[in-house]
Design a protein around this motif. Structure first.
Motif, PDB file in Angstrom:
ATOM      1  N   LYS A 245       0.830  -1.211   0.000  1.00  0.00           N
ATOM      2  CA  LYS A 245       0.000   0.000   0.000  1.00  0.00           C
ATOM      3  C   LYS A 245       0.861   1.256   0.000  1.00  0.00           C
ATOM      4  N   ALA A 246       1.932   1.254   0.800  1.00  0.00           N
ATOM      5  CA  ALA A 246       2.827   2.407   0.853  1.00  0.00           C
ATOM      6  C   ALA A 246       3.497   2.639  -0.497  1.00  0.00           C
ATOM      7  N   MET A 247       3.882   1.571  -1.172  1.00  0.00           N
ATOM      8  CA  MET A 247       4.513   1.694  -2.486  1.00  0.00           C
ATOM      9  C   MET A 247       3.541   2.270  -3.507  1.00  0.00           C
ATOM     10  N   ILE A 248       2.311   1.762  -3.513  1.00  0.00           N
ATOM     11  CA  ILE A 248       1.305   2.257  -4.466  1.00  0.00           C
ATOM     12  C   ILE A 248       0.994   3.726  -4.211  1.00  0.00           C
TER      13      ILE A 248
ATOM     14  N   ALA B 115       7.792  -4.705  35.676  1.00  0.00           N
ATOM     15  CA  ALA B 115       6.526  -4.981  34.992  1.00  0.00           C
ATOM     16  C   ALA B 115       5.501  -5.553  35.966  1.00  0.00           C
ATOM     17  N   SER B 116       4.283  -5.549  35.538  1.00  0.00           N
ATOM     18  CA  SER B 116       3.198  -6.067  36.360  1.00  0.00           C
ATOM     19  C   SER B 116       2.247  -6.851  35.485  1.00  0.00           C
ATOM     20  N   SER B 117       1.500  -7.727  36.083  1.00  0.00           N
ATOM     21  CA  SER B 117       0.480  -8.468  35.340  1.00  0.00           C
ATOM     22  C   SER B 117      -0.602  -7.526  34.811  1.00  0.00           C
ATOM     23  N   ASN B 118      -0.698  -6.335  35.384  1.00  0.00           N
ATOM     24  CA  ASN B 118      -1.673  -5.350  34.896  1.00  0.00           C
ATOM     25  C   ASN B 118      -1.114  -4.635  33.670  1.00  0.00           C
ATOM     26  N   PHE B 119      -0.946  -5.371  32.608  1.00  0.00           N
ATOM     27  CA  PHE B 119      -0.355  -4.833  31.381  1.00  0.00           C
ATOM     28  C   PHE B 119      -1.417  -4.051  30.625  1.00  0.00           C
ATOM     29  N   ASN B 120      -1.225  -2.738  30.499  1.00  0.00           N
ATOM     30  CA  ASN B 120      -2.251  -1.928  29.841  1.00  0.00           C
ATOM     31  C   ASN B 120      -1.642  -0.833  28.969  1.00  0.00           C
ATOM     32  N   PHE B 121      -0.475  -1.102  28.373  1.00  0.00           N
ATOM     33  CA  PHE B 121       0.136  -0.116  27.499  1.00  0.00           C
ATOM     34  C   PHE B 121      -0.697   0.061  26.241  1.00  0.00           C
ATOM     35  N   GLN B 122      -0.844   1.302  25.790  1.00  0.00           N
ATOM     36  CA  GLN B 122      -1.565   1.604  24.565  1.00  0.00           C
ATOM     37  C   GLN B 122      -0.559   2.014  23.493  1.00  0.00           C
ATOM     38  N   PRO B 123      -0.301   1.170  22.509  1.00  0.00           N
ATOM     39  CA  PRO B 123       0.729   1.490  21.509  1.00  0.00           C
ATOM     40  C   PRO B 123       0.268   2.544  20.520  1.00  0.00           C
ATOM     41  N   GLU B 124       1.225   3.311  20.016  1.00  0.00           N
ATOM     42  CA  GLU B 124       0.928   4.235  18.938  1.00  0.00           C
ATOM     43  C   GLU B 124       0.913   3.470  17.620  1.00  0.00           C
ATOM     44  N   ASP B 125       0.302   4.072  16.598  1.00  0.00           N
ATOM     45  CA  ASP B 125       0.281   3.438  15.292  1.00  0.00           C
ATOM     46  C   ASP B 125       1.683   3.386  14.702  1.00  0.00           C
ATOM     47  N   LEU B 126       1.948   2.333  13.943  1.00  0.00           N
ATOM     48  CA  LEU B 126       3.207   2.219  13.223  1.00  0.00           C
ATOM     49  C   LEU B 126       3.124   3.023  11.937  1.00  0.00           C
ATOM     50  N   LYS B 127       4.242   3.558  11.496  1.00  0.00           N
ATOM     51  CA  LYS B 127       4.281   4.356  10.267  1.00  0.00           C
ATOM     52  C   LYS B 127       5.216   3.705   9.259  1.00  0.00           C
ATOM     53  N   TYR B 128       4.667   3.392   8.111  1.00  0.00           N
ATOM     54  CA  TYR B 128       5.452   2.858   6.999  1.00  0.00           C
ATOM     55  C   TYR B 128       5.628   3.962   5.960  1.00  0.00           C
ATOM     56  N   LYS B 129       6.875   4.253   5.631  1.00  0.00           N
ATOM     57  CA  LYS B 129       7.174   5.315   4.673  1.00  0.00           C
ATOM     58  C   LYS B 129       7.778   4.702   3.410  1.00  0.00           C
ATOM     59  N   ASP B 130       7.501   5.348   2.275  1.00  0.00           N
ATOM     60  CA  ASP B 130       8.092   4.879   1.033  1.00  0.00           C
ATOM     61  C   ASP B 130       8.289   6.051   0.080  1.00  0.00           C
ATOM     62  N   THR B 131       9.215   5.898  -0.831  1.00  0.00           N
ATOM     63  CA  THR B 131       9.452   6.904  -1.868  1.00  0.00           C
ATOM     64  C   THR B 131       9.666   6.191  -3.194  1.00  0.00           C
ATOM     65  N   VAL B 132       9.279   6.858  -4.264  1.00  0.00           N
ATOM     66  CA  VAL B 132       9.516   6.339  -5.604  1.00  0.00           C
ATOM     67  C   VAL B 132       9.737   7.536  -6.530  1.00  0.00           C
ATOM     68  N   THR B 133      10.696   7.431  -7.431  1.00  0.00           N
ATOM     69  CA  THR B 133      10.983   8.475  -8.410  1.00  0.00           C
ATOM     70  C   THR B 133      10.533   7.989  -9.788  1.00  0.00           C
ATOM     71  N   VAL B 134       9.705   8.813 -10.451  1.00  0.00           N
ATOM     72  CA  VAL B 134       9.183   8.446 -11.770  1.00  0.00           C
ATOM     73  C   VAL B 134       9.569   9.533 -12.772  1.00  0.00           C
ATOM     74  N   ILE B 135      10.025   9.108 -13.938  1.00  0.00           N
ATOM     75  CA  ILE B 135      10.413  10.037 -14.996  1.00  0.00           C
ATOM     76  C   ILE B 135       9.481   9.849 -16.174  1.00  0.00           C
ATOM     77  N   TRP B 136       8.820  10.960 -16.586  1.00  0.00           N
ATOM     78  CA  TRP B 136       7.933  10.948 -17.731  1.00  0.00           C
ATOM     79  C   TRP B 136       8.520  11.744 -18.894  1.00  0.00           C
ATOM     80  N   LYS B 137       8.203  11.349 -20.099  1.00  0.00           N
ATOM     81  CA  LYS B 137       8.424  12.212 -21.256  1.00  0.00           C
ATOM     82  C   LYS B 137       7.388  13.321 -21.200  1.00  0.00           C
ATOM     83  N   ILE B 138       7.731  14.490 -21.681  1.00  0.00           N
ATOM     84  CA  ILE B 138       6.755  15.564 -21.758  1.00  0.00           C
ATOM     85  C   ILE B 138       6.547  15.956 -23.212  1.00  0.00           C
ATOM     86  N   LYS B 139       5.355  16.399 -23.491  1.00  0.00           N
ATOM     87  CA  LYS B 139       5.023  16.791 -24.877  1.00  0.00           C
ATOM     88  C   LYS B 139       4.075  17.987 -24.868  1.00  0.00           C
TER      89      LYS B 139
END
Length: 238
Positions: A160-163, A214-238
């Motif tokens: 999804k990140a690539m697209i 640590a404790s058995s009362n495990f209640n950590f709330q994780p943040e969302d993970l971030k996936y980053k991507d880059t792509v370079t595209v070269i087009w002809k122009i007219k």
């Protein structure tokens, strides 16, 4: 004149427009993406070590400690095959000892083993806290525990990140083409691997939590993970 200035600013901001002799009729655009997703897996990273006077003693200690950990974790519902070793080594151990004249000498203290292992559990697994308590009860020289969040299977989010990176490049190219009053031709080149693609980078060190009490009362709330991507595209122009 205003149109030309606008095109120039757009090019400087996010992408490049090639003016070399061989590339005067192309446009080079860098697409970027950031996809966020909630983690589904908790990874417990455990680092343990002990120092003993002899090699045989330290090797025996490492074996006993691992057997003890496996037995305790089995009692919490963790299977032996879930406990993965990433590194194990035994080294001579030295310390700098201060002498009576105030100087220091390197003194042999024995042998130290270092054992790095990890366990992965579902983020909704109720026994995470109980597993952490197992390591709190270990009476050994040194133990470090850190927690990381991840995806069990991240192939879909990577795709999804690539697209989205490609779509970002295409939308930018269309905008600059419209502003510059020219149209896009066929794609000349797509550069995906050599422009700083960091799609695989999920920095666990940024998400590590010290869990020495640590404790058995495990209640950590994780943040969302971030996936980053880059792509370079070269087009002809007219």
């Amino acid at each position: 004149m205003k149109k030309i200035i606008l095109v120039f600013l757009l090019v400087i901001g996010s992408f490049s427009y090639s003016f070399g002799k061989e590339e005067r009729n192309v446009i080079r655009v860098v697409g970027e993406s950031v996809v966020t997703v909630a983690p589904d897996t908790v990874r417990l990273n455990i680092d343990i070590s002990e120092i003993k006077p002899t090699y045989d003693e330290v090797y025996l200690a490492s074996s006993k400690t691992l057997d003890f950990i496996q037995d305790k974790l089995r009692s919490k519902g963790v299977k032996k095959e879930q406990i993965k070793t990433t590194n194990f080594n035994i080294d001579s151990y030295y310390e700098n000892v201060r002498k009576e004249d105030g100087s220091y000498e390197r003194k042999f203290m024995g042998y130290r083993y270092s054992h790095n292992l990890y366990i992965e559990l579902s983020i909704n697994d109720k026994k995470i806290g109980e597993v952490l308590d197992v390591f709190n009860g270990l009476k050994i020289d040194n133990i470090g525990i850190s927690l990381a969040y991840k995806l069990k299977d991240d192939s879909e989010v990577k795709n999804k990140a690539m697209i989205e990176a490609y779509n970002d490049a295409y939308q930018k190219a269309k905008l600059i083409a419209k502003t510059g009053d020219f149209s896009l031709g066929k794609i000349v080149e797509i550069d995906y691997n050599s422009k700083g693609n960091n799609i695989d980078v999920i920095d666990f060190s940024d998400r590590n939590l010290n869990l020495m009490k640590a404790s058995s009362n495990f209640n950590f709330q994780p943040e969302d993970l971030k996936y980053k991507d880059t792509v370079t595209v070269i087009w002809k122009i007219k």
